[in-house]
Design an enzyme around this catalytic site. Structure first.
Site, PDB file in Angstrom:
ATOM      1  N   GLY A 177       0.545  -1.193  -0.092  1.00 53.02           N
ATOM      2  CA  GLY A 177       0.083   0.054   0.209  1.00 53.02           C
ATOM      3  C   GLY A 177       1.118   1.465  -0.127  1.00 53.02           C
ATOM      4  NE  ARG A 231       3.042   8.226  -8.648  1.00 55.47           N
ATOM      5  CZ  ARG A 231       4.085   6.874  -7.953  1.00 55.47           C
ATOM      6  NH1 ARG A 231       5.204   6.537  -8.602  1.00 55.47           N
ATOM      7  NH2 ARG A 231       3.358   5.750  -7.812  1.00 55.47           N
ATOM      8  N   GLY A 238       7.550   7.215   5.365  1.00 55.06           N
ATOM      9  CA  GLY A 238       6.963   7.960   4.628  1.00 55.06           C
ATOM     10  C   GLY A 238       7.218   9.066   4.631  1.00 55.06           C
ATOM     11  CG  ASP A 246       4.539  -3.594  -5.304  1.00 53.59           C
ATOM     12  OD1 ASP A 246       5.830  -4.573  -5.379  1.00 53.59           O
ATOM     13  OD2 ASP A 246       5.584  -2.332  -4.638  1.00 53.59           O
TER      14      ASP A 246
END
Ligand code: AMP
Ligand code: MG
Length: 476
Positions: free
Chosen positions: A89, A176, A125, A248
């Site tokens: 994720g 992005r 993060g 992924d």
């Protein structure tokens, strides 16, 4: 243009999917956001109106939310270096929302490096300046080279430090733009849980977004295989090594995504590997066509759960997967054919192509410069033993005899400029010292990779031995 905020025409469809697809949360604000780059041309093509520049930094840092945003972190799974992780994720990214562009396309706007999420695991993060600028430059260069890719809309510095193996580094956030962020791993996430209703919802969503004419799982699989076969052939034609082709990091849209330890080769060698974690060469240059087939087989395994007769479907899905190597080779041959001036390379031309590549590997020839020199002159000087090239050249000239305009084909297929690793490292080092001129120059030159540009010859030079970047790191 006046006004206080940026006007982004959001229309967020992913957030209307079931709540098991994501976690709704906002980016974590940063200390002192400063704008490094804003891609005006891209913004314009998306219908995003740049208001005052002042508003851009806090916005692309995640400190202020643009009107209409629906921030969330997407969940997915994935095979990483062959091992399956049932839950990954967005661990350092937030999907701000989607934009309907003036041309009718739907694209994701995502902040990367925007703070921890429930999927961060041990990560912070965040992203540091190096990988943010690397992705900005390389993804925009890929686009200019004509390769499907996510794009870079903005980069900001955060005024905060992030801590990595190399020490304390300046933090940054990349914005992005992607056709979507649906990955093979998104399908795997629900398949691994045998959550068929969610898998069905994802299928319907992906079809509506990417392949509206598809009638079901089989059509979608075929379409994704087709896009990925074309994409990987393009990588192979440009000497691009992705470096982390985990499931992924493999999109349903067929766009290149997640520029981590990627690189364009300088000296050609089929076994070239860059990523330091890829000790077995799983994602080596020449293995990329094999890996994409393996990744598509994982997508097939997930999609097959949606078929009424699974056993029968396994047969037809297997056929689609088994057809891929030939598809990639066919596409690759067309692209490599144009690189040597052939409008329609046939199977009979393959030895001419592979023999050149073999001579290049043996002769330590620079991939990009050798192909370009076929049309600009001086190709034999690229080889340790120029005589090896002479033998090939005689055969080539003979074959070229029947071509209408080989030079035009070669100029359009062989870039002068690629984002060379040593230049990227140099650019990052300068940026860490506060000098963004090399970053801006790379972007400027790489926007026109097929055109010779006066004053930029230094950017075509392969690295000196002491400049060679032997490994690139995982971009976190
Ligand atoms: P990547 O190798 O960049 O494709 O990332 C693989 C997984 O690790 C993804 O789920 C990322 O969100 C997660 N990840 C990578 N770096 C970080 C970080 N600094 N903090 C949190 N999660 C991360
Ligand atoms: Mg990734």
């Amino acid at each position: 243009m006046t006004g206080m905020t940026l006007n982004i025409p959001f229309d967020n469809s992913y957030g209307r999917l079931p709540s098991s697809f994501y976690t709704r949360l906002s980016p974590v604000p940063v200390k002192t956001p400063e704008l490094i780059a804003f891609n005006h041309a891209l913004a314009e093509s998306l219908g995003i109106m740049a208001a005052d520049e002042e508003a851009l930094a806090p916005l692309f840092a995640g400190n202020t939310l643009p009107e209409g945003a629906d921030p969330l972190a997407q969940v997915y799974a994935g095979h990483q270096f062959g091992g399956f992780t049932p839950q990954l994720g967005d661990g350092r990214a937030i999907l701000m929302g989607e934009v309907r562009t003036p041309s009718g396309a739907r694209v994701d706007i995502q902040l990367k490096g925007s703070g921890p999420t429930p999927y961060s695991r041990q990560g912070d993060g965040r992203a540091w300046l190096g990988p943010v600028l690397r992705e900005y430059v390389v993804s925009e260069a890929m686009h200019a080279l004509g390769v499907p890719t996510t794009r870079a809309l903005a980069a900001v510095s955060t005024g905060e430090r992030v801590y990595r193996e190399q020490g304390a580094l300046p933090g940054a956030v990349l914005t992005r733009v992607a056709a979507s962020h649906i990955r093979v791993g998104t399908f795997q996430f629900f398949a691994a849980r045998r959550d068929k209703p969610a898998l069905r919802a994802l299928l319907d969503y992906a079809i509506e977004r990417h392949d509206p004419e598809a009638k079901g799982p089989e059509d979608l699989l075929r379409a994704v295989c087709d896009r990925q076969a074309r994409l990987i052939a393009q990588w192979m034609s440009l000497g691009f090594i992705h470096g982390v082709m985990n499931t992924d990091n493999t999109t349903i849209s067929g766009e290149t995504i997640d520029y981590g330890p990627c690189a364009f080769m300088d000296q050609y060698h089929p076994d070239q590997v860059y990523s330091f974690i890829d000790s077995h060469g799983r994602y080596a240059f020449s293995n990329q066509p094999n890996v994409i087939v393996w990744n598509m087989a994982q997508l097939a395994s997930a999609l097959v759960l949606l078929m009424p007769d699974e056993e029968k479907a396994v047969e037809s899905f297997t056929q689609i997967i088994h057809a891929m190597p030939a598809q990639i080779t066919e596409r690759w041959r067309q692209l490599l054919g144009r690189k040597i001036g052939l409008a329609e390379a046939t199977a009979g031309d393959e030895p001419l192509i592979t023999d050149l590549l073999t001579a290049m590997a043996e002769g330590r020839a620079d991939f990009t410069n050798t192909f370009r020199a076929l049309v600009d002159g001086g190709a034999r000087d690229q080889f340790l033993d120029p005589a090896a090239f002479d033998a090939w050249e005689a055969r080539w000239r003979k074959r070229l005899g029947s071509e209408a305009d080989p030079d035009a084909l070669m100029r359009a297929a062989n870039p002068v400029f690629i984002p060379r690793n040593h230049r990227i490292e140099e650019m990052i080092a300068a940026a860490v010292d506060g000098d963004f001129a090399p970053f801006e120059r790379l972007n400027r030159v790489l926007a026109h990779p097929y055109e010779p540009q006066p004053g930029a010859a230094d950017l075509t030079r392969p690295p000196e031995p002491h400049e060679v970047v032997r490994q690139t790191f995982c971009g976190t």
